[in-house]
Design an enzyme around this catalytic site. Structure first.
Site, PDB file in Angstrom:
ATOM      1  CG  HIS A  73      -2.028  -1.052   1.362  1.00 55.11           C
ATOM      2  ND1 HIS A  73      -2.191  -1.961   2.428  1.00 55.11           N
ATOM      3  CD2 HIS A  73      -2.929  -1.353   0.344  1.00 55.11           C
ATOM      4  CE1 HIS A  73      -2.929  -2.835   2.274  1.00 55.11           C
ATOM      5  NE2 HIS A  73      -3.462  -2.276   0.936  1.00 55.11           N
ATOM      6  CE  LYS A  78     -11.787  -7.088   2.602  1.00 54.99           C
ATOM      7  NZ  LYS A  78     -10.648  -6.627   2.163  1.00 54.99           N
ATOM      8  NE  ARG A  84      -2.825  -7.517  -4.188  1.00 54.20           N
ATOM      9  CZ  ARG A  84      -3.362  -8.120  -3.136  1.00 54.20           C
ATOM     10  NH1 ARG A  84      -2.918  -8.373  -1.993  1.00 54.20           N
ATOM     11  NH2 ARG A  84      -4.856  -8.232  -3.528  1.00 54.20           N
ATOM     12  CB  SER A  97      -4.197  -6.623   4.994  1.00 55.18           C
ATOM     13  OG  SER A  97      -4.078  -5.435   4.213  1.00 55.18           O
TER      14      SER A  97
HETATM   15  N1  COA Z   1      -0.354  -4.065  -1.822  1.00 55.13           N
HETATM   16  C1  COA Z   1      -0.445  -5.044  -0.990  1.00 55.13           C
HETATM   17  N2  COA Z   1      -1.779  -5.627  -0.815  1.00 55.13           N
HETATM   18  C2  COA Z   1      -2.753  -4.933  -1.440  1.00 55.13           C
HETATM   19  C3  COA Z   1      -2.516  -3.890  -2.423  1.00 55.13           C
HETATM   20  C4  COA Z   1      -1.031  -3.514  -2.747  1.00 55.13           C
HETATM   21  N3  COA Z   1      -0.866  -2.426  -3.483  1.00 55.13           N
HETATM   22  N4  COA Z   1      -3.588  -3.389  -2.892  1.00 55.13           N
HETATM   23  C5  COA Z   1      -4.625  -4.133  -2.602  1.00 55.13           C
HETATM   24  N5  COA Z   1      -3.881  -5.358  -1.582  1.00 55.13           N
HETATM   25  C6  COA Z   1      -4.784  -6.043  -0.716  1.00 55.13           C
HETATM   26  C7  COA Z   1      -5.083  -5.529   0.648  1.00 55.13           C
HETATM   27  O1  COA Z   1      -3.953  -5.845   1.659  1.00 55.13           O
HETATM   28  C8  COA Z   1      -6.353  -6.640   1.030  1.00 55.13           C
HETATM   29  O2  COA Z   1      -5.694  -7.892   1.489  1.00 55.13           O
HETATM   30  P1  COA Z   1      -6.770  -8.803   2.211  1.00 55.13           P
HETATM   31  O3  COA Z   1      -7.981  -9.204   1.415  1.00 55.13           O
HETATM   32  O4  COA Z   1      -5.639  -9.842   2.271  1.00 55.13           O
HETATM   33  O5  COA Z   1      -6.898  -8.097   3.727  1.00 55.13           O
HETATM   34  C9  COA Z   1      -6.843  -6.622  -0.582  1.00 55.13           C
HETATM   35  O6  COA Z   1      -6.040  -6.586  -1.373  1.00 55.13           O
HETATM   36  C10 COA Z   1      -8.296  -5.738  -0.615  1.00 55.13           C
HETATM   37  O7  COA Z   1      -7.874  -4.816   0.094  1.00 55.13           O
HETATM   38  P2  COA Z   1      -8.311  -3.404   0.006  1.00 55.13           P
HETATM   39  O8  COA Z   1      -7.470  -2.695  -1.097  1.00 55.13           O
HETATM   40  O9  COA Z   1      -8.168  -2.610   1.178  1.00 55.13           O
HETATM   41  O10 COA Z   1      -9.592  -3.059  -0.684  1.00 55.13           O
HETATM   42  P3  COA Z   1     -10.937  -3.763   0.005  1.00 55.13           P
HETATM   43  O11 COA Z   1     -11.566  -4.563  -1.136  1.00 55.13           O
HETATM   44  O12 COA Z   1     -11.028  -4.039   1.409  1.00 55.13           O
HETATM   45  O13 COA Z   1     -11.656  -2.452   0.297  1.00 55.13           O
HETATM   46  C11 COA Z   1     -12.984  -0.327  -0.944  1.00 55.13           C
HETATM   47  C12 COA Z   1     -12.145  -1.821  -1.053  1.00 55.13           C
HETATM   48  C13 COA Z   1     -12.943  -0.130   0.601  1.00 55.13           C
HETATM   49  C14 COA Z   1     -12.452   0.430  -1.502  1.00 55.13           C
HETATM   50  C15 COA Z   1     -14.376  -0.855  -1.034  1.00 55.13           C
HETATM   51  O14 COA Z   1     -15.213  -2.032  -0.823  1.00 55.13           O
HETATM   52  C16 COA Z   1     -15.236   0.292  -0.974  1.00 55.13           C
HETATM   53  O15 COA Z   1     -15.265   1.333  -1.814  1.00 55.13           O
HETATM   54  N6  COA Z   1     -16.163   0.199  -0.062  1.00 55.13           N
HETATM   55  C17 COA Z   1     -17.169   1.306   0.324  1.00 55.13           C
HETATM   56  C18 COA Z   1     -18.584   0.541  -0.319  1.00 55.13           C
HETATM   57  C19 COA Z   1     -18.848   1.006  -1.758  1.00 55.13           C
HETATM   58  O16 COA Z   1     -18.874   2.009  -2.099  1.00 55.13           O
HETATM   59  N7  COA Z   1     -18.511  -0.289  -2.631  1.00 55.13           N
HETATM   60  C20 COA Z   1     -18.315  -0.278  -3.886  1.00 55.13           C
HETATM   61  C21 COA Z   1     -19.932  -0.171  -4.490  1.00 55.13           C
HETATM   62  S1  COA Z   1     -20.770  -1.882  -4.419  1.00 55.13           S
END
Ligand code: COA
Length: 156
Positions: free
Chosen positions: A17, A41, A90, A128
């Site tokens: 990140h 989550k 990724r 994560s």
């Molecule tokens: N390096 C390392 N890990 C990464 C990464 C990077 N560059 N990019 C993503 N990841 C990983 C994270 O560590 C996480 O790992 P995990 O699943 O093992 O915990 C995973 O990829 C995804 O995490 P993250 O990037 O935090 O995204 P998310 O899917 O948890 O969150 C939101 C996405 C919060 C942006 C999304 O759910 C959101 O917008 N929520 C609000 C509600 C909404 O509007 N939804 C969309 C309309 S339906």
């Protein structure tokens, strides 16, 4: 001034990140890291702890700020008065997931523009959940998260 939102759960923020954040600062004047409540989550760390870890990790990045958010990303974009979102990729699985999320968001907010940054090869295995698993079983996480984050977790 061009402002971008980098949303995520950051449970916890990793070196992967942080790399995306640093590279985003070269493209945008202001980067807002939006830490999602992501109740569905069932995060390991509380929202305030996740925000604290991000704020410690970005202490030396002047154009970056962090805030919590709950609800829809498109509402946050409207509140923050920007249409730009940044996300890291990724692999192909991330791409498929992100594509669907972008389509959903665009159906609500047609002006949205998502910029994807390909993560560095050395970070492509980091997630994560890998960090959380290592924590659960006493494994070393020092090569996966920023030093400040490791310290917070170690001192907890
Ligand atoms: N390096 C390392 N890990 C990464 C990464 C990077 N560059 N990019 C993503 N990841 C990983 C994270 O560590 C996480 O790992 P995990 O699943 O093992 O915990 C995973 O990829 C995804 O995490 P993250 O990037 O935090 O995204 P998310 O899917 O948890 O969150 C939101 C996405 C919060 C942006 C999304 O759910 C959101 O917008 N929520 C609000 C509600 C909404 O509007 N939804 C969309 C309309 S339906």
């Amino acid at each position: 001034m061009k402002k971008v939102i980098y949303p995520g759960t950051f449970d916890p923020i990793t070196n992967g990140h942080l790399d995306i954040i640093q590279r985003a600062t070269a493209i945008f004047d202001r980067v807002v890291i939006a830490v999602a409540e992501s109740k569905e989550k069932k995060p390991m760390f509380s929202l305030s702890k996740r925000v604290d870890m991000v704020s410690k990790a970005i202490w030396n990045l002047d154009s970056v700020e962090v805030r919590p958010f709950s609800g829809l990303l498109v509402h946050l974009l409207q509140e923050e008065k920007t249409k730009f979102v940044i996300r890291g990729l990724r692999n192909g699985v991330d791409f498929e997931y992100e594509k669907n999320m972008e389509y959903s968001n665009r159906s609500l907010y047609p002006d949205i523009e998502t910029i994807y940054l390909n993560c560095r090869a050395e970070n492509s295995f980091i997630s994560s959940s890998v960090v959380r698993t290592l924590l659960k079983y006493g494994g070393d996480i020092s090569h996966l998260v920023p030093d400040e984050v490791e310290k917070i977790i170690r001192d907890a």
